[in-house]
Design a protein around this motif. Sequence first.
Motif, PDB file in Angstrom:
ATOM      1  N   ARG A  29       0.814  -1.216   0.000  1.00 37.89           N
ATOM      2  CA  ARG A  29       0.000   0.000   0.000  1.00 37.89           C
ATOM      3  C   ARG A  29       0.846   1.264   0.000  1.00 37.89           C
ATOM      4  N   ARG A  30       2.108   1.141   0.390  1.00 38.21           N
ATOM      5  CA  ARG A  30       2.961   2.319   0.507  1.00 38.21           C
ATOM      6  C   ARG A  30       3.872   2.531  -0.701  1.00 38.21           C
ATOM      7  N   ILE A  31       3.801   1.665  -1.647  1.00 34.37           N
ATOM      8  CA  ILE A  31       4.663   1.797  -2.827  1.00 34.37           C
ATOM      9  C   ILE A  31       4.057   2.824  -3.789  1.00 34.37           C
ATOM     10  N   GLY A  32       4.792   3.879  -4.029  1.00 32.39           N
ATOM     11  CA  GLY A  32       4.337   4.924  -4.941  1.00 32.39           C
ATOM     12  C   GLY A  32       3.207   5.770  -4.409  1.00 32.39           C
ATOM     13  N   THR A  33       2.938   5.676  -3.114  1.00 25.99           N
ATOM     14  CA  THR A  33       1.807   6.416  -2.548  1.00 25.99           C
ATOM     15  C   THR A  33       2.132   7.892  -2.353  1.00 25.99           C
ATOM     16  N   SER A  34       3.272   8.191  -1.747  1.00 24.31           N
ATOM     17  CA  SER A  34       3.619   9.584  -1.457  1.00 24.31           C
ATOM     18  C   SER A  34       4.570  10.179  -2.491  1.00 24.31           C
ATOM     19  N   LYS A  35       5.321   9.355  -3.190  1.00 26.93           N
ATOM     20  CA  LYS A  35       6.235   9.815  -4.234  1.00 26.93           C
ATOM     21  C   LYS A  35       6.086   8.905  -5.453  1.00 26.93           C
ATOM     22  N   LYS A  36       6.178   9.499  -6.608  1.00 28.19           N
ATOM     23  CA  LYS A  36       6.113   8.718  -7.843  1.00 28.19           C
ATOM     24  C   LYS A  36       7.361   7.834  -7.936  1.00 28.19           C
ATOM     25  N   VAL A  37       7.158   6.573  -8.263  1.00 30.44           N
ATOM     26  CA  VAL A  37       8.288   5.663  -8.431  1.00 30.44           C
ATOM     27  C   VAL A  37       8.212   5.019  -9.813  1.00 30.44           C
ATOM     28  N   ASP A  38       9.371   4.643 -10.330  1.00 32.57           N
ATOM     29  CA  ASP A  38       9.444   4.002 -11.644  1.00 32.57           C
ATOM     30  C   ASP A  38       9.400   2.488 -11.541  1.00 32.57           C
TER      31      ASP A  38
END
Length: 388
Positions: free
Chosen positions: A100-109
Amino acid sequence: LAGGGVTMAGAEDEVAELAALLSAPIAVTYLHNDAVPADNPLYAGPLGYQGSQAAMYSLRDADVVIALGTRLSPFGTLPQYGEDYYPTKAKVIQVEADARRIGTSKKVDVGICGDVKLAAKEMTEALRAGGPIASDENKTERIIKFTELKDAWRKKLDDITYANVEACTDRIRPRHALRALERGLVPDSIVSTDIGNICSVSNSYLKFNHKGPSMLAAMTFGNCGYSFPAAMGAKVAAPHRNCVAYVGDGAWGMQLNEVMTCIREDVPTTAVVFNNGQWGAEKKNQVLWFGDRYVGSQLDNPWSYAEIARSMYAEGITCTHVDQVTDALSQATKNQEEGKTTVIEVMVTKELGDPFRRDAMKLPVRHLEKYKNTCQYSESATGQPTDL
């Protein structure tokens, strides 16, 4: 970028090995200064409030960020020292156990849901098996630049620590006290920090050269009164380790009764209480944006917290000069080894660090005529209390 998950997973060695293979600086996330031993040559220091500019600038200039065991907390990547350092063009790989925390607050590639210890190990193995590593081409240049960043930050931190600030001379400047405490911490110590202004500024100074959980903090919960009970819990879990709590005098009022618990239950712990007669974090906002109108932020402390500790059958030490602080912590460490709880009362000036959320605060606009006389058209010129 190493987060709290690195310590929780015991992945310090795997993260260090991956960083060494890539010759990549290791920044640690806010309030996770223990994620990687600070004596690692690639250790850049912490991000977040009053963190290391060496870490921030390394992150800012990166083309790839490998975020290991972190949710990339928004609060931990807010602008600091007037600069927004979070990279906007870098490719970000995030390894996090909670999907749930992956890419939630910051965009990730690239998002990887998994154990950070296993993920870092597999990344290292894949890189070694894949032939030449592209980052080797500018390895020397990057290491030279990183060394320059670390040297520049060490100098700047010294300049900030020993800057000339007009204040009363019969008390200790907060940063002087924090530097003296840094020198007095023995190896393998555990430090818990409360949420006050001085405790948060300690992010500039707390370093741990050993592996394992060593820094406990309230994180973004912001729960006041956290540090001493956390240090007590750490002592119960690891009785062989030196456990120290940093706490302001406001938050200490919420937890000083636990000194009696330490005595009754035989949990020897050390509390460092910064006595400056104010709720510093709240008062800083009133200094900057509310014309130094102090409401509910002044604390009249006619008593001695060291004396109160002694009345509870603990040890109490009062420091009024910076030269006493390191020795006081050394004595408290010895006391703890002998099964004694100690409260170190550090009499500090009212000097305050930066506000926590400059991004969230603005000068108030008064619309009612009766309040127009309280309008502020600029921030405080000094940024410090009038009763400094």
